[in-house]
Design an enzyme around this catalytic site. Structure first.
Site, mmCIF file in Angstrom:
data_model
loop_
_atom_site.group_PDB
_atom_site.id
_atom_site.type_symbol
_atom_site.label_atom_id
_atom_site.label_comp_id
_atom_site.label_asym_id
_atom_site.label_seq_id
_atom_site.Cartn_x
_atom_site.Cartn_y
_atom_site.Cartn_z
ATOM 1 C CG ASN A 7 -1.676 1.255 1.436
ATOM 2 O OD1 ASN A 7 -1.771 2.073 0.519
ATOM 3 N ND2 ASN A 7 -2.234 1.439 2.624
ATOM 4 C CE LYS A 9 -0.099 3.401 4.770
ATOM 5 N NZ LYS A 9 -0.079 3.556 6.208
ATOM 6 C CG HIS A 85 -5.851 2.306 5.023
ATOM 7 N ND1 HIS A 85 -5.419 3.254 5.914
ATOM 8 C CD2 HIS A 85 -4.870 1.374 4.951
ATOM 9 C CE1 HIS A 85 -4.217 2.908 6.359
ATOM 10 N NE2 HIS A 85 -3.864 1.770 5.791
ATOM 11 C CD GLU A 87 -2.916 5.784 6.673
ATOM 12 O OE1 GLU A 87 -2.842 5.750 5.440
ATOM 13 O OE2 GLU A 87 -2.054 5.262 7.417
ATOM 14 C CD GLU A 152 -3.740 -2.216 7.273
ATOM 15 O OE1 GLU A 152 -2.614 -2.466 6.841
ATOM 16 O OE2 GLU A 152 -4.345 -1.167 7.017
ATOM 17 N N GLY A 158 2.341 2.171 10.920
ATOM 18 C CA GLY A 158 3.409 3.169 10.884
ATOM 19 C C GLY A 158 4.095 3.415 12.208
ATOM 20 C CB SER A 194 4.584 -1.939 12.301
ATOM 21 O OG SER A 194 4.289 -0.576 12.528
HETATM 22 P P1 PGA Z 1 2.667 0.248 7.623
HETATM 23 O O1 PGA Z 1 1.235 0.551 6.967
HETATM 24 O O2 PGA Z 1 3.141 -1.069 7.069
HETATM 25 O O3 PGA Z 1 3.537 1.413 7.167
HETATM 26 O O4 PGA Z 1 2.471 0.208 9.103
HETATM 27 C C1 PGA Z 1 0.307 -0.482 6.761
HETATM 28 C C2 PGA Z 1 -0.965 0.094 6.197
HETATM 29 O O5 PGA Z 1 -1.368 1.190 6.610
HETATM 30 O O6 PGA Z 1 -1.602 -0.533 5.313
#
Ligand code: PGA
Length: 232
Positions: A7, A9, A85, A87, A152, A158, A194
């Site tokens: 992903n 982003k 997601h 976010e 998630e 992150g 992560s």
């Molecule tokens: P990350 O993000 O691996 O940077 O923690 C995962 C995600 O938000 O899909």
């Protein structure tokens, strides 16, 4: 076979995309690799790697400035799309109802939605992880069609921290049983938050973890390829 889904982003450009996709093409793997790119990078050479999008409008077409329709994604030959997601739920106020509508639209256009669910830090602190995750799951999935679930935990995204193996095991088992209750026991369940080359193999060895959704570590081949190679 595990799903390993990147992903990106709101990151990357054409050159970075080409470098990563070419490097993935040279790796021998039995896993299903998908890279979910920003909209501007969905066209162009895909080097034979499956490309996904990061959002889809629940509307068919019309006056929805800035949105992308299922027809447009289908036209760009997109087979997977991330929906809900955390976010997007957080910054764009996407509710379970909206996520379900988006997932339903994706299915209608022959695109597999990757539906994200996961608890916040405060919900976890209150011991509400299981009930939150179950409710998000049941309210976000479409009534028909194939889909993928990505668990998630919002606090793990992150942050460099992940749940323990036993927590991941318990939550994925709950998700599996909840899906089985609605006759969806064959739905792939991914873990995200992560993931890196240190923890990828351990996490994918857990029962009912059918793959990974990877943010930061999917941006560059020196962090993404070791993950692909560590899993088989
Ligand atoms: P990350 O993000 O691996 O940077 O923690 C995962 C995600 O938000 O899909």
């Amino acid at each position: 076979m595990k799903f390993i889904i990147g992903n990106w982003k709101m990151n990357g450009n054409t050159e970075q995309k080409d470098v990563l996709l070419k490097s993935i093409k040279n790796v021998q793997t039995n896993n299903k690799i998908v890279i979910c790119l920003p909209f501007t990078l969905l066209h162009g050479n895909d080097f034979g790697i499956t490309i996904g999008a990061q959002d889809i409008s629940e509307h068919t077409n019309g006056a929805y400035t800035g949105d992308i329709s299922g027809q447009m994604l289908k036209d760009a030959n997109i087979k997977y799309v991330i929906v809900g997601h955390s976010e997007r739920r957080f910054y764009h106020n996407e509710t379970n109802d909206i996520v379900k509508a988006k997932a339903t639209t994706a299915v209608a256009y022959g695109i597999t939605p990757i539906i994200c669910i996961g608890e916040t830090q405060s919900e976890r602190n209150m011991g509400r992880t299981m009930s939150v995750v179950k409710k998000m799951l049941l309210e976000s999935v479409p009534d028909y069609g194939e889909y993928i679930i990505a668990y998630e935990p919002r606090w793990a995204i992150g942050s460099g921290t992940t749940p323990s193996v036993s927590e991941i095991k318990a939550i994925h088992e709950t998700i599996f049983k909840t899906l089985r209750n609605i006759n969806r026991e064959n739905t792939p369940i991914l873990y995200g938050g992560s993931v890196d080359e240190e923890n990828a193999k351990t996490i994918t060895s857990v029962a009912h973890v059918d793959g990974l959704l990877i943010g930061r570590a999917s941006l560059k081949s020196d962090t993404f390829l070791p993950i692909i190679k560590s899993i088989d």
